[in-house]
Design an enzyme around this catalytic site. Structure first.
Site, PDB file in Angstrom:
ATOM      1  CD  GLU A 103     -57.431  25.853 159.576  1.00 56.03           C
ATOM      2  OE1 GLU A 103     -58.320  26.739 159.420  1.00 56.03           O
ATOM      3  OE2 GLU A 103     -57.446  25.020 160.493  1.00 56.03           O
ATOM      4  CG  ASN A 106     -54.929  27.823 161.328  1.00 51.74           C
ATOM      5  OD1 ASN A 106     -54.025  27.182 160.809  1.00 51.74           O
ATOM      6  ND2 ASN A 106     -55.944  27.248 161.963  1.00 51.74           N
ATOM      7  CD  GLU A 149     -58.308  28.699 163.991  1.00 50.01           C
ATOM      8  OE1 GLU A 149     -59.484  28.714 164.357  1.00 50.01           O
ATOM      9  OE2 GLU A 149     -57.953  29.165 162.896  1.00 50.01           O
ATOM     10  CG  HIS A 176     -59.596  21.280 164.074  1.00 49.19           C
ATOM     11  ND1 HIS A 176     -58.632  21.626 163.146  1.00 49.19           N
ATOM     12  CD2 HIS A 176     -60.594  22.182 163.892  1.00 49.19           C
ATOM     13  CE1 HIS A 176     -59.032  22.666 162.435  1.00 49.19           C
ATOM     14  NE2 HIS A 176     -60.235  23.026 162.864  1.00 49.19           N
ATOM     15  NE  ARG A 187     -53.563  21.664 160.929  1.00 46.32           N
ATOM     16  CZ  ARG A 187     -54.438  22.600 161.293  1.00 46.32           C
ATOM     17  NH1 ARG A 187     -54.871  23.490 160.411  1.00 46.32           N
ATOM     18  NH2 ARG A 187     -54.854  22.680 162.527  1.00 46.32           N
ATOM     19  CE1 TYR A 228     -59.366  30.245 156.370  1.00 45.52           C
ATOM     20  CE2 TYR A 228     -58.281  30.162 158.503  1.00 45.52           C
ATOM     21  CZ  TYR A 228     -58.902  29.521 157.447  1.00 45.52           C
ATOM     22  OH  TYR A 228     -59.059  28.159 157.457  1.00 45.52           O
TER      23      TYR A 228
HETATM   24  C1  BGC Z   1     -60.751  26.633 161.673  1.00 46.56           C
HETATM   25  C2  BGC Z   1     -61.481  25.765 160.682  1.00 46.56           C
HETATM   26  C3  BGC Z   1     -62.555  26.593 159.988  1.00 46.56           C
HETATM   27  C4  BGC Z   1     -61.872  27.710 159.230  1.00 46.56           C
HETATM   28  C5  BGC Z   1     -62.818  28.621 158.454  1.00 46.56           C
HETATM   29  C6  BGC Z   1     -60.455  28.005 161.176  1.00 46.56           C
HETATM   30  O1  BGC Z   1     -60.789  28.890 162.189  1.00 46.56           O
HETATM   31  O2  BGC Z   1     -59.599  25.982 162.134  1.00 46.56           O
HETATM   32  O3  BGC Z   1     -62.011  24.675 161.362  1.00 46.56           O
HETATM   33  O4  BGC Z   1     -63.367  25.843 159.171  1.00 46.56           O
HETATM   34  O5  BGC Z   1     -61.172  28.520 160.129  1.00 46.56           O
HETATM   35  O6  BGC Z   1     -63.718  29.262 159.295  1.00 46.56           O
END
Ligand code: BGC
Length: 510
Positions: free
Chosen positions: A402, A332, A187, A142, A97, A334
């Site tokens: 992500e 995305n 995002e 992006h 991606r 995390y």
């Molecule tokens: C974003 C990326 C960023 C990653 C880590 C995401 O919010 O899409 O561009 O580098 O998180 O912070």
């Protein structure tokens, strides 16, 4: 008796590991990695590329980035794309991606002037990937708004959605014959609220300090732009090329800090404010912005002496235009947070309706912490987030677009904390698959170290280390790259696996 216990334990251990090995990813599960144009490409003013807001801000106001760095050269992928594809082959990726820099292909942002060198760059990258059966997943936006468009108000200009549609047409016309998955925006929330030179908050955005009303105008215009691009693909390109178009929304997992009704209510509102105002208009049957959020904002606005809520309503026509405009849901994901109803004192200086969400939000002390202040490893959070989204939005097809872990600059190549994080993500995804969630693929963030926005090069997310002091921007695999490769190849998580040495090769067939 003792022998019997030992035997039972041995059987249990064997059984345990067999069970683990049986939890495999299906062969058609897509494993990939992700990057974004401004964070890796460099060549900021080469071959006719126009300026974008990140070029402009980092040049005119360098202290906004913690180490005063910028993406002028970054990982220099503009010149190193063949090495990037070689890394994908080393890892055995099914997909990659990346994002297109709008002002590289349309220097002013407007579609009347196309930059052939920009088109050629992405053609070369795509063709190089396809030579080795690596499927491109293309993000169209992006965070890097063309500067000329920003001068006209950028995403807040009422014509933004038309500009985006024109840009999308150029993208589909030039790359649609080979790209089968397009992502319109990366995002939306981060762009509309947090991004440095988006229309962000006064905490992170010293330039365009226009929180409040701008946040919501941004949301509306972005959703309209997304929907117009999707409808365009549907109408003019889908039949010819048979591809798909979706969007990527960041969905952290938010959990109530306690069982109290107040915390439960706070977490609901938090979810709506963090991702609901983008997911609800697209994925819910009802369409439009979420009701809870609208009500809370109306109430808050009255308290702050506004005559009406800053959240612009959609017309019925606009609601219909936006509803259902995603062939897949890019997530995305995390991290996770515990949410409490207790209000904190606002750090925001403008009168601010966003402080309906200004309650305490924190990570559990037990969760391992990454270099980024917001990032921890919370248990099974992918499964929790996708289970909720699936219930709310009628079982959509998901891709994790992500997911990744940051370490500090200067760490060695043995990134065991990142390995632990990736393994935990795999387990959480296997839980999704076991539960029948339609999760089809996973993109690790990131293929390589890159420019981490306001954190510059102080935080690193790569599977490959990039030496930013070396003009050649040499890339070296970290331990996590070997572990990820092993998972992709074998389709299960092997906790015993350790790379024999740190030499990377390309396996046959890649
Ligand atoms: C974003 C990326 C960023 C990653 C880590 C995401 O919010 O899409 O561009 O580098 O998180 O912070």
């Amino acid at each position: 008796m003792k022998q019997a216990v030992v035997l039972i334990l041995m059987v249990a251990t064997c059984f345990g590991s067999t069970v683990k090995h049986q939890r495999r990813f299906p062969d058609d599960f897509v494993f990939g990695a992700a990057t974004a144009a401004y964070q890796i490409e460099g060549a900021w003013n080469e071959d006719g590329k126009g300026e974008n807001i990140w070029d402009h801000e980092t040049h005119t106001n360098p202290t906004v980035v913690i180490d005063e760095s910028n993406g002028d050269v970054a990982a220099d992928s503009y010149h190193n794309y063949k090495r990037d594809v070689e890394m994908m082959r080393e890892l055995g990726l099914d997909a990659y991606r990346f994002s297109i820099s709008w002002s590289r292909i349309l220097p002013t942002g407007f579609a009347n002037e196309v930059n052939p060198a920009g088109i050629a760059y992405y053609n070369n990258l795509i063709d190089e990937m396809l030579k080795y059966n690596i499927a491109p997943l293309v993000t169209m936006f992006h965070f890097d708004m063309p500067k000329k468009l920003q001068d006209l108000g950028g995403i807040l200009n009422p014509q933004f959605s038309d500009w985006f549609e024109d840009y999308a047409r150029v993208v589909f016309e030039n790359f649609g014959d080979r790209v089968m998955k397009f992502i319109t925006f990366n995002e939306p929330k981060e762009y509309c609220i947090l991004t440095l030179v988006g229309v962000g908050s006064d905490v992170k955005d010293p330039i365009l300090n226009s929180m409040d009303v701008a946040t919501y105008l941004c949301a509306k215009n972005l959703l309209l732009g997304h929907a117009k691009a999707y409808r365009l693909y549907d109408k003019e390109f889908r039949e010819k090329y048979g591809g798909q178009c979706g969007i990527t929304i960041s969905v952290s997992w938010f959990e109530a800090a306690t069982e109290s009704p107040e915390d439960q209510e706070a977490v609901e509102l938090r979810r709506q404010g963090e991702w609901g105002f983008f997911t609800h208009p697209i994925f819910s049957a009802e369409g439009g912005f979420p009701k809870e959020l609208k009500e809370a904002l109306t109430e808050k606005s009255a308290q702050e002496n506004y005559s009406c809520s800053p959240l612009p309503d959609f017309t019925e026509e606009e609601k219909d235009l936006i509803r259902g405009t995603a062939d897949f849901f890019g997530v995305n994901h995390y991290t996770a947070f515990l949410v409490s109803a207790i209000k904190k004192e606002s750090v925001l200086t403008l009168p601010n309706v966003m402080n309906i969400l200004d309650n305490f939000m924190f990570a559990d002390d037990e969760w391992p912490k990454a270099a980024s202040s917001w990032l921890t490893l919370a248990p099974n959070s992918i499964f929790k987030a996708l289970s909720l989204l699936r219930t709310l939005y009628g079982d959509p097809i998901f891709y994790i677009t992500e997911n990744g872990w940051s370490t500090y600059e200067g760490r060695d190549l043995f990134d065991d904390d990142r390995v632990q994080y990736y393994r935990a993500s795999m387990e959480s995804m296997l839980n999704c698959l076991d539960a029948g969630i339609k999760l089809k693929g996973y993109m690790a963030w990131s293929l390589m170290d890159n420019f981490e926005w306001m954190q510059g090069y102080t935080e690193r997310f790569g599977l490959y280390e990039v030496d930013f002091s070396d003009p050649a921007r040499t890339r070296t695999p970290k331990k996590s790259a070997f572990v990820y490769k092993h998972i992709i190849k074998n389709r299960y998580v092997d906790y015993e696996y350790e790379p024999e040495n740190m030499t990377m090769t390309i396996d046959e067939g890649h």
